[in-house]
Design a protein around this motif. Structure first.
Motif: not given
Length: 397
Positions: A348-356, A360-374
């Motif tokens: 899924v393509r989405t935006t990144r944080m508007p702060i560096s 360096v602009r932080p980048r996410g690596h994990a998706p949104a979780p399935a319900l109760g996945a953890h």
């Protein structure tokens, strides 16, 4: 690649009890700054945002994926004593707690600020509501469009003959989430110095009022008289002409603060003594001046006017849609997009944080979780049968 430990909030634990947009947005910003976020959801469906605007071929809405990426989902039924005990274990170790229940509900569940502070005196507890904890509107639904309607902000957009016009996105939710983060970060700084926790409170209405501070200040300065929107090319009810948006032969052009005496010859308009007045006199003549400008600008293309005006330092811009913006070199230079794993597609393509941070602009690596996945792993962790969660005791910042 910047590691989580390198980010300013690396090692902090956030328990996100909120749903929909304002609270989850606040938690997302803290996550992007390095915090670990545990999202607590009801087992029977979870955050309603999971299904908001969801298409038939999606298991999780795109909106949910964007605003809850990287979080861990812990499914708990807070009406059950055992599940409430699990939550309290998480609250004992949390650095930050975010909730957006209607006023009084968190207290009835036994997880209001006083109850949480009793088990975790250092906690930063953020409470987000629609209209604040007191007053006749306190228990009304805290929904963005309704808050915009009550805040006065709908009277700022569109031209004078237009009906009240809402901002075309959930500006109240997003700005309120940003205000919550501002309060949380300030409280974390104080905690680093004094060791004290804090209660941070904000609401959609307070945030939308703050967003209008310029206009409301002018309202009082004008003896409680509301200034009207422009009849055409409205851009800001307090700004003199040419400030506004004008139709060209093939699109739209925005004109910002520009001395009319400099603009007139570039538009091939005859000079007018009325154009040399002060701020208030120009506002009186605003609609007449804008009509003359609009009649000239609509005759040529947007590209023509940019080429004619920008070399003379006239503040102007093409009005772009997202397709046009995404094609620009400037947008590419900002590197604002990221592709994340998705339960519904390859990514899924989405935006990144508007702060560096440190360039360096932080980048996410994990998706949104399935319900109760953890849930299973977190229950073990909270019970002490796995590696412990990060302690709420932190060194001074």
């Amino acid at each position: 690649m910047m590691s989580e430990a390198d980010l300013p909030l690396g090692g902090l634990l956030v328990v996100d009890l909120s749903q929909f947009l304002a609270g989850p947005y606040a938690a997302l910003r803290l996550l992007d700054l390095g915090a670990r976020v545990i999202k607590v959801e009801r087992p029977d469906g979870g955050d309603p945002c999971r299904d908001l605007y969801k298409t038939r071929d999606q298991r999780i809405s795109t909106l949910f994926q964007a605003i809850n990426r990287g979080k861990e989902s812990l499914a708990l039924d807070l009406k059950l004593a055992d599940d409430l005990a699990v939550l309290r274990q998480a609250l004992e170790r949390a650095d930050v707690v975010i909730q957006n229940y209607r006023p009084g509900i968190a207290e009835r569940l036994g997880i209001g600020y006083e109850a949480v502070r009793a088990i975790n005196p250092r906690v930063i507890y953020a409470s987000i509501s629609g209209y604040g904890r007191d007053g006749p509107w306190a228990k009304l639904p805290g929904q963005d469009l309704l808050a915009q309607a009550r805040s006065g902000i709908m009277w700022l957009s569109g031209d004078q003959a237009s009906p009240p016009t809402p901002v075309g996105l959930a500006v109240g939710d997003i700005y309120t989430g940003a205000m919550a983060v501002q309060g949380i970060l300030a409280a974390l700084v104080r905690r680093g110095v004094t060791g004290r926790g804090a209660l941070v409170e904000t609401s959609l209405l307070e945030s939308l009022v703050d967003l209008q501070f310029e206009m409301i200040t002018e309202y009082f300065a004008n003896q409680n008289t509301m200034r009207f929107r422009s009849e055409a090319s409205n851009g800001n009810i307090n700004a003199p002409p040419p400030y506004g948006v004008y139709r060209t032969s093939d699109g739209y052009l925005a004109l910002a603060m520009t001395p009319l005496q400099r603009l007139a010859p570039l538009l091939d308009l005859d000079p007018d003594p009325a154009w040399e007045g002060d701020h208030l006199s120009l506002l009186v003549e605003r609609d007449q001046i804008k009509r003359r400008i609009a009649e000239r600008i609509v005759m040529r293309s947007t590209a023509h006017w940019l080429a004619a005006l920008q070399p003379h330092d006239i503040w102007c811009a093409e009005v772009m849609d997202w397709t046009a913006l995404l094609r620009t070199e400037q947008f590419a230079a900002l590197d604002m997009l990221q592709d994340l794993p998705s339960v519904d597609a390859a990514s899924v393509r989405t935006t990144r944080m508007p702060i560096s941070i440190d360039g360096v602009r932080p980048r996410g690596h994990a998706p949104a979780p399935a319900l109760g996945a953890h849930s299973e792993a977190l229950r073990r962790e909270l019970a002490g049968n796995d590696a412990p969660l990060v302690s709420a005791v932190k060194p001074a910042l």
